[in-house]
Design a protein around this motif. Structure first.
Motif, PDB file in Angstrom:
ATOM      1  N   SER A 212       0.923  -1.185  -0.104  1.00 54.76           N
ATOM      2  CA  SER A 212      -0.063  -0.040   0.164  1.00 54.76           C
ATOM      3  C   SER A 212       0.941   1.252   0.038  1.00 54.76           C
ATOM      4  N   GLN A 213       0.882   1.879  -1.191  1.00 55.29           N
ATOM      5  CA  GLN A 213       1.708   3.082  -1.101  1.00 55.29           C
ATOM      6  C   GLN A 213       1.276   4.185  -0.181  1.00 55.29           C
ATOM      7  N   GLY A 214       0.156   4.320   0.080  1.00 54.53           N
ATOM      8  CA  GLY A 214      -0.534   5.214   1.101  1.00 54.53           C
ATOM      9  C   GLY A 214      -0.005   4.939   2.537  1.00 54.53           C
ATOM     10  N   GLU A 215       0.075   3.500   2.979  1.00 52.25           N
ATOM     11  CA  GLU A 215       0.621   3.182   4.150  1.00 52.25           C
ATOM     12  C   GLU A 215       2.099   3.557   4.241  1.00 52.25           C
ATOM     13  N   ILE A 216       2.933   3.270   3.109  1.00 50.97           N
ATOM     14  CA  ILE A 216       4.255   3.599   3.084  1.00 50.97           C
ATOM     15  C   ILE A 216       4.496   4.926   3.209  1.00 50.97           C
ATOM     16  N   ALA A 217       3.898   5.918   2.456  1.00 53.34           N
ATOM     17  CA  ALA A 217       3.695   7.311   2.678  1.00 53.34           C
ATOM     18  C   ALA A 217       3.517   7.845   3.796  1.00 53.34           C
ATOM     19  N   GLU A 218       2.691   7.429   4.814  1.00 55.25           N
ATOM     20  CA  GLU A 218       2.389   7.763   6.133  1.00 55.25           C
ATOM     21  C   GLU A 218       3.562   7.203   7.004  1.00 55.25           C
TER      22      GLU A 218
END
Length: 259
Positions: free
Chosen positions: A28-34
């Protein structure tokens, strides 16, 4: 050398690759970004670069996996971080803190001492004639422990080396395939003898030597060599790779011999 501490971009690239390795294959790119503290768009751009560089392979929508080249890069980068952390804790903060040493003579708090490494252990000698000095923080009789602080200079220390002696696994003959005299010769010349694997322990005992350590042999051998000791590590064939990988990561000189 991959220096992930050299700039923010390299550090972010390292952290994102670690996150992919932890989460693969569903990423999940969103989870990595966070987790990393950048935007999802930035993560997407980093992942695209990692794919282009052959460090990550795409298996489908939102499915990625770190390649062998990526794993090697992570190991190298992590080694750089570990070496820098060791430098900070041992060389920088260590000089600011307090350490213990073995007093070679009676010492009193406040005495100037010269420092040396003998048999892998720090020793404090009266006076300031050595290249590395400190100040005793406790009273101590000869042969006992003494606190030392205010370190200056560099301790003269010739790095040690490691000889890895291979022993066949039991399915290939085990200890019966080894010349005990060869083992005795290598063990007699060593400051420290280690063994990993049942076959290796048996070989040492048959040669009249009880290994000092039979677990985490690579770590112990690397630490001992960094302290100037000559080490013989007897290892079954199956365990040799784990030992040499640790020595290589620690930049310790070693050679592998057939038993």
């Amino acid at each position: 050398m991959v220096d992930v501490l050299d700039n923010k971009r390299a550090a972010t690239r390292f952290r994102i690759l670690v996150q992919i390795a932890e989460r693969q294959p569903a990423v999940s790119q969103g989870e990595i970004a966070e987790e990393v503290g950048v935007t999802s768009q930035a993560v997407s751009e980093y992942i695209r670069e990692l794919v282009d560089d052959g460090l990550v392979e795409k298996e489908g929508r939102s499915r990625y996996r770190v390649t062998k080249e990526g794993v090697d890069w992570l190991f190298q980068a992590a080694g750089d971080v570990r070496r820098f952390a060791d430098h900070v804790t041992e060389d920088v903060l260590g000089a600011m803190g307090e350490d213990s040493a073995i007093a070679t003579a009676d010492l009193r708090e406040g005495d100037i001492v010269s420092l040396s490494i003998e048999d892998g252990l720090l020793h404090a000698n009266p006076g300031d004639e050595g290249p590395a000095t400190g100040v005793a923080t406790t009273d101590a009789d000869a042969g006992t422990d003494v606190g030392v602080t205010s370190f200056e200079g560099v301790i003269e220390l010739e790095p040690g080396s490691v000889t890895v002696l291979q022993v066949p696994a039991v399915r290939s003959g085990g200890s019966r395939e080894i010349d005990a005299e060869t083992v005795t010769d290598h063990c007699t010349d060593a400051d420290l003898v280690l063994a990993t694997g049942i076959e290796a322990v048996v070989v040492c005992r048959e040669a009249g030597t009880e290994p000092a350590v039979t677990f985490a042999v690579g770590d112990v051998a690397a630490d001992a060599a960094e302290r100037g000791l000559t080490v013989t590590a007897v290892a079954t064939t199956d365990a040799v790779g784990r030992v040499t990988d640790t020595l290589r990561d620690a930049d310790v000189s070693y050679e592998v011999l057939e038993g």
